[in-house]
Write a protein that holds these residues in place. Structure first.
Motif, PDB file in Angstrom:
ATOM      1  N   ARG A  20       1.241  10.081  -3.999  1.00 51.27           N
ATOM      2  CA  ARG A  20       0.512  10.562  -2.992  1.00 51.27           C
ATOM      3  C   ARG A  20       1.260  10.729  -1.661  1.00 51.27           C
ATOM      4  O   ARG A  20       2.310   9.718  -1.783  1.00 51.27           O
ATOM      5  N   TYR A  21       1.097  11.363  -0.730  1.00 49.22           N
ATOM      6  CA  TYR A  21       1.760  11.347   0.303  1.00 49.22           C
ATOM      7  C   TYR A  21       1.043  10.126   1.349  1.00 49.22           C
ATOM      8  O   TYR A  21      -0.140  10.090   1.349  1.00 49.22           O
ATOM      9  N   THR A  22       2.023   9.548   2.103  1.00 48.35           N
ATOM     10  CA  THR A  22       1.601   8.383   2.683  1.00 48.35           C
ATOM     11  C   THR A  22       1.470   8.868   4.023  1.00 48.35           C
ATOM     12  O   THR A  22       2.616   9.253   4.549  1.00 48.35           O
ATOM     13  N   THR A  23       0.121   8.646   4.774  1.00 48.45           N
ATOM     14  CA  THR A  23       0.019   9.210   6.097  1.00 48.45           C
ATOM     15  C   THR A  23      -0.049   8.111   6.982  1.00 48.45           C
ATOM     16  O   THR A  23       0.294   6.996   6.690  1.00 48.45           O
ATOM     17  N   LYS A  64      -8.458   1.598  -5.334  1.00 49.97           N
ATOM     18  CA  LYS A  64      -7.308   2.092  -4.757  1.00 49.97           C
ATOM     19  C   LYS A  64      -6.940   3.271  -5.501  1.00 49.97           C
ATOM     20  O   LYS A  64      -6.191   4.155  -4.909  1.00 49.97           O
ATOM     21  N   GLY A 107       0.744  -1.125   0.076  1.00 43.94           N
ATOM     22  CA  GLY A 107       0.024  -0.070  -0.214  1.00 43.94           C
ATOM     23  C   GLY A 107       0.866   1.189  -0.104  1.00 43.94           C
ATOM     24  O   GLY A 107       0.509   2.187  -0.777  1.00 43.94           O
ATOM     25  N   ILE A 108       1.891   1.280   0.814  1.00 46.03           N
ATOM     26  CA  ILE A 108       2.874   2.452   0.657  1.00 46.03           C
ATOM     27  C   ILE A 108       3.500   2.401  -0.391  1.00 46.03           C
ATOM     28  O   ILE A 108       3.710   3.658  -1.045  1.00 46.03           O
ATOM     29  N   ALA A 125       1.138   3.834  -3.003  1.00 46.11           N
ATOM     30  CA  ALA A 125       0.793   5.564  -2.795  1.00 46.11           C
ATOM     31  C   ALA A 125       2.059   6.178  -3.286  1.00 46.11           C
ATOM     32  O   ALA A 125       1.929   7.325  -3.937  1.00 46.11           O
ATOM     33  N   VAL A 126       3.473   5.580  -3.024  1.00 49.66           N
ATOM     34  CA  VAL A 126       4.648   6.547  -3.587  1.00 49.66           C
ATOM     35  C   VAL A 126       4.530   6.430  -4.967  1.00 49.66           C
ATOM     36  O   VAL A 126       4.897   7.518  -5.745  1.00 49.66           O
ATOM     37  N   ASN A 161      -2.321  -3.881  -4.895  1.00 48.46           N
ATOM     38  CA  ASN A 161      -1.367  -2.652  -4.719  1.00 48.46           C
ATOM     39  C   ASN A 161       0.076  -3.029  -5.578  1.00 48.46           C
ATOM     40  O   ASN A 161       0.813  -2.151  -6.275  1.00 48.46           O
ATOM     41  N   LEU A 203      -2.455   4.617   7.147  1.00 49.64           N
ATOM     42  CA  LEU A 203      -2.033   3.228   6.858  1.00 49.64           C
ATOM     43  C   LEU A 203      -1.853   2.473   7.808  1.00 49.64           C
ATOM     44  O   LEU A 203      -2.233   1.243   8.060  1.00 49.64           O
TER      45      LEU A 203
END
Length: 167
Positions: free
Chosen positions: A63-66, A146, A54-55, A58-59, A121, A69
């Motif tokens: 997108r910024y991973t917050t 996603k 998932g990280i 997002a990368v 993912n 997650l």
């Protein structure tokens, strides 16, 4: 979409295909043969893999991973642990039977749903990976969710991701 709704949606998507049913039966059988300890380790591993992929997705999307997650993963582990502990207790309450499948069924379903999520993912990160391409059609709904696009636009979005990588 809440975590429980997401889990239910994924489970329904998996169970709509013959391959999904076959994967579920194999997962349940493997968990039954493996025993409680191995099942719990496989559930934890599947949650960690989903978090890591998932990280990575997002990368890849910029997108910024917050910490959302991580919080979601901790919540999953808590709920899954509660369900598995309850099923183990149920299995132990019926010592006269040789068959203790409730925990294996629950762990098998959890692992299958988490695998479904981390494979989607992984396809976002590596849209040309030969093994994952085999599952692309089945994972279209999950990928669309996603990426935040319609199911019709998934292929176009993945192709855009591929062409960006080549440039």
């Amino acid at each position: 979409m809440s975590g429980l709704q997401h889990f239910h949606t994924n489970l329904c998507g998996i169970m709509q295909t013959t391959r999904g049913w076959l994967a579920a039966l194999l997962s349940i059988a493997a968990n039954y043969i493996a025993g409680y300890e191995t099942s719990i380790c496989l559930v934890l591993l599947s949650v960690v893999l989903d978090l890591l992929w998932g990280i990575a997705a997002a990368v890849k999307q910029g997108r910024y991973t917050t910490s959302e997650l991580a919080r979601e993963s901790i919540s999953k582990v808590s709920v899954y642990a509660t369900a598995i502990a309850f099923m183990i207790a149920l299995d132990r309450l019926t010592p006269d039977t040789d068959i203790s499948v409730t925990e294996a069924v629950v762990a098998g379903i959890i692992i299958l749903v988490e695998m479904w999520s981390f494979m989607a993912n992984a396809l976002i990160v590596y849209p040309n990976m030969p093994l994952l391409v085999l599952f692309r059609k089945m994972l279209t709904g999950e990928i669309a969710n996603k990426l935040g696009v319609s199911e019709r636009d998934v292929e176009k979005t993945l192709n855009t991701t591929k062409s960006r990588k080549k440039k």
